[in-house]
Design an enzyme around this catalytic site. Structure first.
Site, PDB file in Angstrom:
ATOM      1  N   ASP A 127      39.675  44.657  30.495  1.00 43.59           N
ATOM      2  CA  ASP A 127      38.409  44.776  29.757  1.00 43.59           C
ATOM      3  C   ASP A 127      38.320  43.803  28.591  1.00 43.59           C
ATOM      4  O   ASP A 127      37.246  43.556  28.063  1.00 43.59           O
ATOM      5  CB  ASP A 127      38.239  46.201  29.233  1.00 43.59           C
ATOM      6  CG  ASP A 127      38.058  47.203  30.351  1.00 43.59           C
ATOM      7  OD1 ASP A 127      37.516  46.812  31.408  1.00 43.59           O
ATOM      8  OD2 ASP A 127      38.458  48.364  30.192  1.00 43.59           O
ATOM      9  N   LEU A 186      39.333  46.006  43.596  1.00 41.68           N
ATOM     10  CA  LEU A 186      39.807  44.685  44.030  1.00 41.68           C
ATOM     11  C   LEU A 186      40.004  43.755  42.839  1.00 41.68           C
ATOM     12  O   LEU A 186      40.933  42.969  42.790  1.00 41.68           O
ATOM     13  CB  LEU A 186      38.811  44.050  45.010  1.00 41.68           C
ATOM     14  CG  LEU A 186      38.478  44.840  46.276  1.00 41.68           C
ATOM     15  CD1 LEU A 186      37.751  43.961  47.260  1.00 41.68           C
ATOM     16  CD2 LEU A 186      39.709  45.447  46.918  1.00 41.68           C
TER      17      LEU A 186
END
Lengths: 405, 405
Positions: free
Chosen positions: B138, B296
């Site tokens: 993030d 993914l």
């Protein structure tokens, strides 16, 4: 070939190596004195009807090589499936531009178009050759050991499940990955290449060649989860019930259908979400996650099988050689002639047109929830360099407990 | 460090390079005579409470190097967010095993755990160092220019959108790709790296730093589609309305919440499907497809930024150096000291604990639907080798029409 122009087009779903075939054909065609110009149809057969041609003779060799390495169809593609009237329009345009050799890179629908256009030329006594160049990530063309585009997509699926397997080991739960494949499960089966250690996922693989039964599926997931404390599932988007109804339609109220009446399977996360909801509701497992691989798997930049890239280039070259040296029409097929070696053979397009190859029975386990060693043996050499060649996990022994003896 | 054992753990969501940090720390710790043994906690802080330790001193150097190259947390991870009681239990176990230096690789929650455990040790006059090693895809850790794991995930997102862009050029329509990011839009912004040519997608980028308004979104999509005949959108899973309600909850009847009351955003295709349905319904565009990148993007095998791998290795090494040579506790931060060069600095964990960094205002356009050149300038050197270095498309001129003049 009679002196004149060559036309190349790309149809259907893009692949990671379809531009290798384009460039293989262009570079080969440049070698023939009778080739006046090499045209590319923009957006496949639609570009022929609309007379939208690029003059590929004016491409530099360097740019062609760079384009060859890019995923997706550089000329643009189309979902149009020409009928006879459409093909008649195509022939008018081909004739007007003195195109004497036509190459269409696509799946089984495209091969049928090649056949029909050639028929129009023959009826008009117009000297003309028409060749189909195979491609499809679905790997569902008859008469081929495998098709260009499939190995690279398979490599993506293998890399994805390899990562998902390690992710799921770190944070255990159930994971459902939905892979493209309406009728053929080859691409979903490729998930099995992610396994190295005995407990590696995917633990369950469901393909459209077998009926999907929700209760059997849930029982499979439960027994895997009970055994490993986690469970990774690979499932084809096209799995269906005994009546042939896609499982995804059982959830959605408004399903989208294409021109052929086929339900839209890709570009929606519905199937993964449905299966995850069932697992949560029926098995009471909390951490259940689903991903739909969607468009990433067919055009991802950077994951290419070297074997696939080479073969895609060569089927383009061979198609031009057959047409320009032997005045042939038809399709180029890939045959396996060793372990691993391949050869290219000219074949009649009727061998592939409007037919769909599915996985052989010996590629699917009797329990219908996995692929066999035969399938692994078939697929392994197609992927080129092995992304899991150096797969590893920590192997250190556990430390004896002191407080919680 | 007092003579004793070293313990290393990994927490939170896995990344593609978190094992580089693990191995960097292990290899560095092996160099110190006072280190008796190097333990690894299995499944993060949960493994400490449960006393599940691996003896990493018994790993071969070769296997460690291979593990370093694998995505996801090799020691296993946990979503547990320890409170003081939990940390007290941890400290009991650490003391029982004579662990004198603790390294926890994770996000901001993990840094807070490091701080609390160190407090228990200080109160007990137990000689002990505790270091946080940063990681998160993030990229939302304060005091860091960026965090290990983010550049590799960003590279995946860039490669995915690069392929999607070429796929969408071949078969035009609207495409919505949903990228991870609850509060910070860095990873979604990375989609912009897929652009080379002026009309390349993604054409629109929406991040959680700005309010998401459905009508503005639809107007943006329409004007892009009108201009290019296609439109590619990158959107953060965490986009929300003016009240802070995630857009995805507006669709789902039963939303799943985690222990912290957060709505489940990943592992479901709901947001992409919702946005696609809105576009179809309100704009009347037929070909609208959505993908949710899901798991993914954080653990894919084979897409790693070389810069990220190197830095992840080095923050692990630096953490051990600071603890074992300087008897320090804290966190290692990455500072940008050139274009591009980075340096590692020891900092107090309070600088990162329980805080969330979001994108700076100059990284987001005033229209709130794209990232700026400043952001591109920030991100570019972090990705290492440029997957689009040789990007190309056909450049040949169009052929003059004969029949459709």
């Amino acid at each position: 070939m009679k002196s004149g122009k060559v036309l190349i087009a790309q149809g259907g779903g893009p692949t990671a190596v379809i531009n290798q075939s384009l460039v293989g054909a262009v570079l080969e065609a440049q070698r023939y004195a009778q080739v006046d110009r090499i045209y590319g149809a923009v957006h496949g057969v639609r570009g022929i009807v609309d007379e939208n041609f690029m003059d590929l003779s004016m491409e530099t060799a360097g740019n062609l090589e760079r384009v060859a390495a890019m995923p997706s169809s550089a000329l643009g593609s189309t979902r149009d499936k020409p009928d006879r009237a459409y093909c008649a329009e195509m022939f008018k345009v081909l004739k007007a531009h003195d195109i004497r050799s036509f190459f269409y890179c696509g799946g089984n629908d495209s091969s049928d178009t090649v056949r029909i256009v050639k028929e129009f030329a023959d009826e008009a006594n117009y000297e003309f050759t028409a060749m189909h160049i195979p491609k499809t990530i679905d790997n569902d063309l008859m008469a081929n050991d495998h098709t260009p585009g499939f190995p690279s997509a398979a490599k993506f699926v293998a890399c994805a499940f390899a990562g998902v397997n390690m992710d799921n080991r770190a944070l255990p739960g159930v994971y459902v990955g939905v892979v493209m494949g309406r009728h053929a499960g080859f691409l979903t089966g490729a998930a099995a290449m992610a396994r190295v250690f005995a407990d590696d996922g995917p633990h369950l693989i469901y393909v459209p060649e077998r009926t999907f039964d929700m209760n059997t599926f849930l029982a499979d997931v439960k027994s895997t989860y009970d055994k490993y404390g986690r469970c990774i599932v690979a499932v084809s988007e096209g799995v269906h019930d005994a009546e042939g109804t896609p499982i995804v339609t059982k959830l959605q109220e408004n399903v989208e259908r294409d021109a052929h009446g086929n339900v839209q399977l890709s570009g929606t996360g519905a199937l993964a979400d449905l299966l995850c909801d069932e697992i949560k509701a029926k098995l009471g497992i909390k951490r259940v996650r689903g991903d739909t691989f969607g468009y990433l798997q067919r055009s991802f930049l950077g994951i290419v099988s070297e074997v696939d890239a080479r073969e895609a280039r060569e089927v383009g070259q061979k198609a031009v050689q057959e047409a320009l040296r032997h005045n042939a029409s038809g399709t180029i097929t890939i045959k396996r002639v060793g372990n691993y070696a391949s050869a290219y053979e000219l074949a009649n397009v009727k061998e592939v047109a409007a037919l769909t190859k599915v996985m052989a029975d010996n590629f699917i386990t009797t329990a219908s929830n996995d692929v066999t060693a035969d399938f692994i043996h078939y697929l392994r050499p197609l992927l080129g360099s092995n992304p899991l060649e150096h797969a590893a996990r920590l192997m250190a022994p556990m430390v004896e407990k002191i407080l919680h003896k």
